[in-house]
Write a protein that holds these residues in place. Structure first.
Motif, PDB file in Angstrom:
ATOM      1  N   CYS A  34     178.115  18.259  67.553  1.00 18.79           N
ATOM      2  CA  CYS A  34     176.827  17.703  67.957  1.00 18.79           C
ATOM      3  C   CYS A  34     176.382  18.458  69.204  1.00 18.79           C
ATOM      4  O   CYS A  34     177.191  18.658  70.111  1.00 18.79           O
ATOM      5  N   CYS A  40     174.448  12.245  67.639  1.00 17.63           N
ATOM      6  CA  CYS A  40     174.185  12.605  66.248  1.00 17.63           C
ATOM      7  C   CYS A  40     174.563  11.437  65.349  1.00 17.63           C
ATOM      8  O   CYS A  40     175.471  10.672  65.658  1.00 17.63           O
ATOM      9  N   TYR A  77     169.815  14.338  65.146  1.00 15.94           N
ATOM     10  CA  TYR A  77     170.268  14.684  66.491  1.00 15.94           C
ATOM     11  C   TYR A  77     169.191  14.204  67.448  1.00 15.94           C
ATOM     12  O   TYR A  77     168.021  14.547  67.299  1.00 15.94           O
ATOM     13  N   THR A 155     170.187  22.398  65.068  1.00 14.72           N
ATOM     14  CA  THR A 155     170.966  22.049  63.884  1.00 14.72           C
ATOM     15  C   THR A 155     170.999  23.220  62.907  1.00 14.72           C
ATOM     16  O   THR A 155     169.953  23.652  62.425  1.00 14.72           O
TER      17      THR A 155
END
Length: 163
Positions: A34, A40, A77, A155
Motif C-alpha cells: 500500500c 488500502c 487507496y 496503483t
C-alpha cells in the motif's frame, strides 16, 4: 536520552517506504504494498455487475447492479490528508467486473476495468476505462495489473488473497 532519540529515529525510519498491508475485508486479505501515507482496502461484491454511465458533462462513472454469475473486485487507496491543507485529499480506485468464478481468471479473461482518481487536480479526477489491464488468479491470489493511466499513478499491481 540518546537511546530514546535513537529509538524514535528507528521507528520513524522503519515506517517509511511502502507498507506491506494485509487488510481484511470479509474473507479477503490485501497482500500488495500500500502506498505510504494512506490506507488500502479490497472488496469483492458477489452477484454484482458494472454499468458504465456518463454524467451531464460527459464524464464516465459507474453503478453496480445485481447480476448472478458476475462479481466486482474493488480496490481503494486513500491518502491520509494533511490536516493543515484544505484540499489535500487523494484517492485511487480500481474496479473490475468478472465472472463469479474468480479462480478461472487468467491474462486472457474478458473483464471490465475502471481506474478512478479523486483529488483536487484539474483534468485528472474521474474514472477512465482501462483496456490494457488484466487480472489473473494464481495460488489462491488475484493479481491485478494496470498500465500507466495517469502521471504519478500510485496503483500498479494489486495482490489479494481470496482463498
Amino acid at each position: 536520552m540518546k537511546k530514546i532519540i535513537l529509538s524514535i529515529a528507528f521507528v520513524a525510519l522503519a515506517s517509511c517506504g511502502s507498507q506491506n498491508t494485509v487488510l481484511k475485508s470479509g474473507n479477503y486479505n490485501l497482500e500488495s504494498n500500500c502506498p505510504t501515507q494512506g490506507t488500502c482496502l479490497f472488496e469483492v461484491l458477489k452477484d454484482s455487475s458494472l454499468v458504465y454511465k456518463q454524467n451531464g458533462a460527459g464524464k464516465l462513472y459507474y453503478e453496480s447492479q445485481a447480476q448472478e454469475g458476475k462479481s466486482i473486485l474493488k480496490y481503494t487507496y486513500t491518502k491520509t490528508p494533511n490536516q493543515q491543507a484544505q484540499d489535500d485529499f487523494y484517492r485511487e480506485e480500481v474496479i473490475i467486473e468478472t465472472t463469479s468464478d474468480v479462480a478461472s481468471l487468467n491474462r486472457d479473461s474478458e473483464i471490465k476495468m475502471l481506474f478512478g482518481v479523486f483529488c483536487y487536480c484539474k483534468d485528472i479526477a474521474g474514472y477512465r476505462e482501462v483496456k490494457d489491464g488484466y487480472a489473473e488468479y494464481k495460488d489462491g491470489k488475484v493479481i491485478i495489473t494496470l498500465p500507466d493511466v495517469i502521471q504519478n499513478q500510485k496503483t500498479k499491481t494489486i495482490i489479494a488473497d481470496i482463498k
